[in-house]
Motif scaffolding. Sequence first.
Motif, PDB file in Angstrom:
ATOM      1  N   TYR A 285      70.194  45.388  20.363  1.00  0.00           N
ATOM      2  CA  TYR A 285      69.826  44.665  21.579  1.00  0.00           C
ATOM      3  C   TYR A 285      71.032  44.483  22.499  1.00  0.00           C
ATOM      4  CZ  TYR A 285      68.218  40.868  24.602  1.00  0.00           C
ATOM      5  OH  TYR A 285      67.895  40.101  25.693  1.00  0.00           O
ATOM      6  N   ALA A 286      72.194  44.165  21.909  1.00  0.00           N
ATOM      7  CA  ALA A 286      73.400  43.996  22.715  1.00  0.00           C
ATOM      8  C   ALA A 286      73.783  45.308  23.395  1.00  0.00           C
ATOM      9  CB  ALA A 286      74.546  43.493  21.839  1.00  0.00           C
ATOM     10  N   ALA A 287      73.598  46.427  22.694  1.00  0.00           N
ATOM     11  CA  ALA A 287      73.932  47.730  23.271  1.00  0.00           C
ATOM     12  C   ALA A 287      72.966  48.109  24.387  1.00  0.00           C
ATOM     13  CB  ALA A 287      73.927  48.796  22.174  1.00  0.00           C
ATOM     14  N   MET A 288      71.667  47.826  24.181  1.00  0.00           N
ATOM     15  CA  MET A 288      70.654  48.196  25.175  1.00  0.00           C
ATOM     16  C   MET A 288      70.700  47.296  26.401  1.00  0.00           C
ATOM     17  SD  MET A 288      67.309  48.834  22.737  1.00  0.00           S
ATOM     18  CE  MET A 288      66.252  49.179  24.152  1.00  0.00           C
ATOM     19  N   GLY A 289      70.906  45.999  26.186  1.00  0.00           N
ATOM     20  CA  GLY A 289      70.792  45.037  27.270  1.00  0.00           C
ATOM     21  C   GLY A 289      69.333  44.735  27.577  1.00  0.00           C
ATOM     22  N   THR A 310      68.555  32.291  29.786  1.00  0.00           N
ATOM     23  CA  THR A 310      69.790  32.601  30.477  1.00  0.00           C
ATOM     24  C   THR A 310      71.050  32.211  29.720  1.00  0.00           C
ATOM     25  OG1 THR A 310      69.678  30.467  31.626  1.00  0.00           O
ATOM     26  CG2 THR A 310      68.680  32.363  32.717  1.00  0.00           C
ATOM     27  N   GLU A 311      70.963  31.385  28.687  1.00  0.00           N
ATOM     28  CA  GLU A 311      72.168  31.006  27.969  1.00  0.00           C
ATOM     29  C   GLU A 311      72.719  32.215  27.225  1.00  0.00           C
ATOM     30  OE1 GLU A 311      71.539  29.044  23.885  1.00  0.00           O
ATOM     31  OE2 GLU A 311      69.906  28.276  25.124  1.00  0.00           O
ATOM     32  N   PRO A 312      74.037  32.320  27.040  1.00  0.00           N
ATOM     33  CA  PRO A 312      74.625  33.493  26.380  1.00  0.00           C
ATOM     34  C   PRO A 312      74.086  33.674  24.973  1.00  0.00           C
ATOM     35  CG  PRO A 312      76.309  32.149  27.445  1.00  0.00           C
ATOM     36  CD  PRO A 312      75.023  31.361  27.493  1.00  0.00           C
ATOM     37  N   LYS A 313      73.901  34.914  24.589  1.00  0.00           N
ATOM     38  CA  LYS A 313      73.414  35.225  23.250  1.00  0.00           C
ATOM     39  C   LYS A 313      74.540  35.006  22.241  1.00  0.00           C
ATOM     40  CE  LYS A 313      72.274  39.466  24.112  1.00  0.00           C
ATOM     41  NZ  LYS A 313      72.540  39.552  25.531  1.00  0.00           N
ATOM     42  N   TYR A 314      74.205  34.433  21.083  1.00  0.00           N
ATOM     43  CA  TYR A 314      75.196  34.308  20.024  1.00  0.00           C
ATOM     44  C   TYR A 314      75.228  35.616  19.238  1.00  0.00           C
ATOM     45  CZ  TYR A 314      77.507  33.113  15.726  1.00  0.00           C
ATOM     46  OH  TYR A 314      78.360  33.126  14.666  1.00  0.00           O
ATOM     47  N   VAL A 315      76.409  36.137  18.990  1.00  0.00           N
ATOM     48  CA  VAL A 315      76.579  37.394  18.277  1.00  0.00           C
ATOM     49  C   VAL A 315      77.150  37.109  16.899  1.00  0.00           C
ATOM     50  CG1 VAL A 315      77.695  39.646  18.275  1.00  0.00           C
ATOM     51  CG2 VAL A 315      76.948  38.640  20.433  1.00  0.00           C
ATOM     52  N   LEU A 316      76.495  37.623  15.861  1.00  0.00           N
ATOM     53  CA  LEU A 316      76.960  37.410  14.509  1.00  0.00           C
ATOM     54  C   LEU A 316      78.396  37.903  14.378  1.00  0.00           C
ATOM     55  CD1 LEU A 316      75.729  36.380  11.817  1.00  0.00           C
ATOM     56  CD2 LEU A 316      75.454  38.766  11.174  1.00  0.00           C
ATOM     57  N   GLY A 317      79.250  37.079  13.757  1.00  0.00           N
ATOM     58  CA  GLY A 317      80.652  37.442  13.609  1.00  0.00           C
ATOM     59  C   GLY A 317      81.559  36.664  14.530  1.00  0.00           C
ATOM     60  N   THR A 318      80.971  35.927  15.474  1.00  0.00           N
ATOM     61  CA  THR A 318      81.774  35.149  16.405  1.00  0.00           C
ATOM     62  C   THR A 318      82.326  33.894  15.755  1.00  0.00           C
ATOM     63  OG1 THR A 318      80.410  35.959  18.217  1.00  0.00           O
ATOM     64  CG2 THR A 318      81.754  34.020  18.671  1.00  0.00           C
ATOM     65  N   ASP A 319      81.528  33.248  14.937  1.00  0.00           N
ATOM     66  CA  ASP A 319      81.898  31.979  14.327  1.00  0.00           C
ATOM     67  C   ASP A 319      81.409  31.977  12.881  1.00  0.00           C
ATOM     68  OD1 ASP A 319      82.112  29.386  13.417  1.00  0.00           O
ATOM     69  OD2 ASP A 319      81.248  28.462  15.209  1.00  0.00           O
ATOM     70  N   PRO A 320      82.317  32.048  11.882  1.00  0.00           N
ATOM     71  CA  PRO A 320      81.876  32.129  10.476  1.00  0.00           C
ATOM     72  C   PRO A 320      80.957  30.986  10.063  1.00  0.00           C
ATOM     73  CG  PRO A 320      84.222  32.620  10.682  1.00  0.00           C
ATOM     74  CD  PRO A 320      83.774  32.137  12.032  1.00  0.00           C
TER      75      PRO A 320
END
Length: 332
Positions: A285-289, A310-320
């Motif tokens: 999803y992040a790659a496609m947009g 509209t809030e930013p998406k959380y991406v796994l790996g950002t915060d353990p």
Amino acid sequence: MLPPLPHQIAGHWVNQRFDRDIRSHYFRGMEFAGPEGDPGWFGPDSAVWHVHSHTPALIFGLQCASYLERLDPSIFWMGMHHSRLIGKDESGHSTGRLDPAGIPVRLGHSVAFFIGTAYGNTDTAERLATTVRAMHHTIKGTRPDGLPYDADEPEWLRWNYATVVWGIATAHEIYHPRPLRGKALDRYYGEFVRVGHALGAEDLPTTKAETLDCLESYLPRLGLTHGNAMATGINLTDPIQGAVDWAIRDTMPSWAAQLVMYKPPNILERTARRTAVWTSLNGLYAAMGSTPEFEEAKARVAGGTTAVHTEPKYVLGTDPARDRQTVEAELV
């Protein structure tokens, strides 16, 4: 100009394939950009817009729904006799084997319908529903055991609707980076009823609990056909197909999991497997947009989206710490 990053290259390739194989063939005649101010069936404040805007999770949810549907022998034989997914011999009879050319046809029609009814304009949503309802009128026949099937049968329509809304909502709840839960997810179940009614279904469940009850009520009619058994579990030898099959079976209600003899692994293995699926779907999803259709729909209604979109998406790996909370929450 800086060279594109790996995820940008991947996103470009995926979007090109989506344009070529799906959008160019199955989105014809669908309107998302106008008329100005038309909210469509749901509108930007709806739970439906939030759920359906994550295309990879939507597609995975449709696969989960299809898996559960096929536990009804009547639906299985509807597919054998009428679906483009199944190959035909020279005389037009079903071969019982998947047709590689039919897979993108089925996928394209399904994705177009659930994107078009979600945030297409009102006319687009209504035309799509009319077309699918007319197609259902033609799906009638007889199973090999002599029992008739009819896609217009009211009780079947109600159960079939429940498999679809359950599949999409469950995939969203487990694998979306910002999933709706509790009453917020029930709002999705309640809104989606509009699609079921447009397809001719009545007395539809409007919450997650009601939907699960509806699905389980059909258990006496369900079974594992030979065709289904050969396409799941240890009978799959391709590792990629096996991984997808595991992820689908892992979403099943307990009684359906028992029917296909699926038992979840220990919590550590299940966490690792679900994390891999979560990362794959959200990385894609992040790659496609966002899809152009979703962006056009937002512009059509003058940008009236809510914070949930509209809030930013959380991406796994950002915060353990948040990674652990996310995965643990999915296993509850």
